[in-house]
Design a protein around this motif. Structure first.
Motif: not given
Ligand SMILES: NC(=O)C1=CN([C@@H]2O[C@H](COP(=O)(O)OP(=O)(O)OC[C@H]3O[C@@H](n4cnc5c(N)ncnc54)[C@H](O)[C@@H]3O)[C@@H](O)[C@H]2O)C=CC1
Ligand SMILES: CN(C=O)/C=C(\CC(=O)O)C(=O)O
Length: 492
Positions: A222-246
């Protein structure tokens, strides 16, 4: 020497993964440990365990006060084991021992802080505008948290996620970076020793494309907390399109350090060194752009050059060492590419710009200063290098300094050096960044929120409000009239 073996921690048990990978000691370039590569199936089991622990069993039944006590105990264990964890982090990432020891000992305070807050995050009573109703707001744990961290400052970057998440009553699956995961896998033993119920905290490592992808897109997260690089962050946001995690994102920066002519120049030079050469520049808040008033530029650069060339580079396990290697060869190749492109485009090398002699095999890179010669388009001025490379730009007036400070899509941190209080306040107001340090740099505390503007991220970690981001409000309406419900065809 035998190769050390590390294990994932899932549902209260330490387990070997069928697949493993070598971890490299960056000071020698040699493999020293085997790490478990969690598969998507391992991630599924960890998330399912976290989901079970959230819904039923000892964690779900625990009071906030009891959760707080567990967190305080964990903080005490981190402090008691700081030296051992520090040696592992230094071995696996190359970060110098004098910083890993101090930083990990301080990480204990983050768990103690959130432990203390666990039973102080109160709900509320709403003085509702309807005479026959009472309404209370309950802050409830948001759910299973996927915490994804990089290799730099990883115990610290985990604490700012686990602390508020567990205080709020969430359960967590923490993914350590595949680069240097040893200290977090060892930290799992302290979680176990502290007595966290099975499934409430799960710690594993693996690669981004499978383990990280599955974790951040998992339907039970339900919740994703990420630290890392901007390119990975974009990938993470795409991933969370699947579960709509905050999702919160703590990303990188191109943080400006503004030095006015009226500053205490020696103190400012020390702060610039702290900002860009500490942690070998591998810090999200690295002060990688020096903006210096033109009238003192030559004098200031001479001081900086002297300090940079005096930095003791060497074995990161030696407490006398001031700068260790970079964490990965990928980092060094990226830095070398950007430095070469910047010099080819007209930057002037003040010092460094090479691999220092005498450290064969290690991933070392010399403290480097590049005078951009007023060219703000140079790659070293624009790109986050995540290494010990300082770009220097001169300015003539305060308004120009502010415009240069804000001339970046990032906005994580900044520093201002001046003895003029009014000017310091004007700059603090004008800079678009989540942190402004005045006459200091790279200071942190569990009490203070931290996070970026623009491409530097979304959300804040640290401070009181961080717990709120791991809860969601439930509004409970209670009708207190004994009379029958009036007109059912009208919204009440
Ligand atoms: N803000 C910060 O503190 C950091 C910024 N950076 C910046 O990012 C650049 C790249 O560094 P990396 O170590 O490669 O960081 P990264 O952002 O690729 O990795 C961070 C974490 O994300 C995971 N990850 C990677 N791909 C994923 C995916 N598709 N789904 C889910 N998780 C995934 C990784 O396994 C790791 O645990 C650095 O050169 C630096 O510029 C890197 C580390 C920390
Ligand atoms: C995040 N941070 C301060 O709050 C500082 C860090 C950690 C990081 O780089 O992500 C640091 O300087 O090491």
């Amino acid at each position: 020497m035998s190769t050390a073996q590390f294990r994932n921690y899932v549902d209260g048990s330490f387990e070997d993964a069928p697949a493993t990978f070598d971890s490299i000691d960056p000071s020698t370039g040699t493999a020293w440990a085997r790490m478990p590569a969690a598969s998507s199936a391992d991630v599924d089991r960890a998330v399912e365990a976290a989901h079970r622990a959230l819904r039923s069993g000892p964690w779900a039944a625990m009071t906030a006060t009891a959760r707080g006590k567990l967190l305080v105990r964990l903080g005490d264990l981190v402090v008691a084991n700081a030296d051992r964890l520090a040696e592992l982090e230094t071995r696996d990432t190359g970060k110098i021992i004098r910083e890993t020891r101090a930083q990990i000992a301080y990480v204990g305070d983050y768990y103690r802080y959130y432990g203390g807050l666990a039973d102080k995050h109160e709900g509320s009573f709403v003085p509702i505008d309807k005479a026959d109703m009472e309404v209370t707001i309950r802050p409830e744990p948001i759910g299973v948290v996927a915490a994804v961290v990089p290799w730099n400052s990883q115990l610290f970057l985990s604490a700012v996620k686990l602390g508020p998440a567990l205080a709020a009553g969430c359960t967590v699956v923490l993914k350590a970076s595949e680069d240097g995961p040893a200290p977090l896998l060892a930290f799992a033993e302290l979680v176990h020793e502290a007595g966290f119920p099975a499934g409430s905290v799960n710690i594993l490592t693996g690669f981004g494309h499978d383990c990280g992808h599955r974790l951040t897109s998992h339907p039970l997260v339900a919740r994703v907390a990420f630290t890392g690089g901007p390119a990975t962050a974009q990938q993470i946001v795409r991933n969370t399109a699947e579960n709509l995690a905050y999702t919160t994102l703590e990303l990188g920066g191109k943080s400006p350090v503004v030095v006015f002519a009226d500053a205490d120049l020696d103190s400012a030079a020390n702060a610039v060194v702290a900002g860009i050469f500490a942690a070998t520049g591998q810090s999200c808040v690295a002060g990688s752009r020096l903006l210096v008033e033109r009238s003192v530029k030559d004098e200031f650069l001479a001081r900086l050059k002297h300090k940079a060339e005096a930095i003791r580079i060497g074995d990161p396990q030696d407490p006398a060492t001031e700068m260790g290697p970079l964490a990965t060869s990928r980092q060094r190749e990226w830095i070398e590419k950007i430095v070469a492109a910047s010099l080819a485009a007209g930057g002037r090398l003040v010092t460094g710009g090479e691999r220092p002699a005498g450290h064969a095999g290690g991933l070392y890179y010399a403290p480097t200063i590049i005078d951009a010669n007023d060219n703000t388009g140079l790659p070293c001025v624009r790109e986050e290098l995540f290494g010990p490379v300082l770009s220097v730009i001169a300015f003539d007036a305060e308004a120009e300094a502010l415009a240069l400070a804000n001339d970046t899509p990032f906005g994580l941190a900044s520093g201002v050096f001046t003895t003029n209080l009014a000017k310091a306040h004007r700059m603090a107001r004008g800079i678009h960044a989540g942190v402004v340090w005045i006459n200091t740099y790279r200071a942190v505390s569990p009490l203070v929120p931290f996070g970026g503007y623009g491409q530097s991220g979304l959300g804040r970690e640290g401070g009181l409000d961080a717990i709120r981001d791991y809860t969601r409000s439930k509004s409970v309406w209670i009708r207190i009239s004994d009379d029958p419900i009036p007109d059912p065809f009208v919204m009440r």
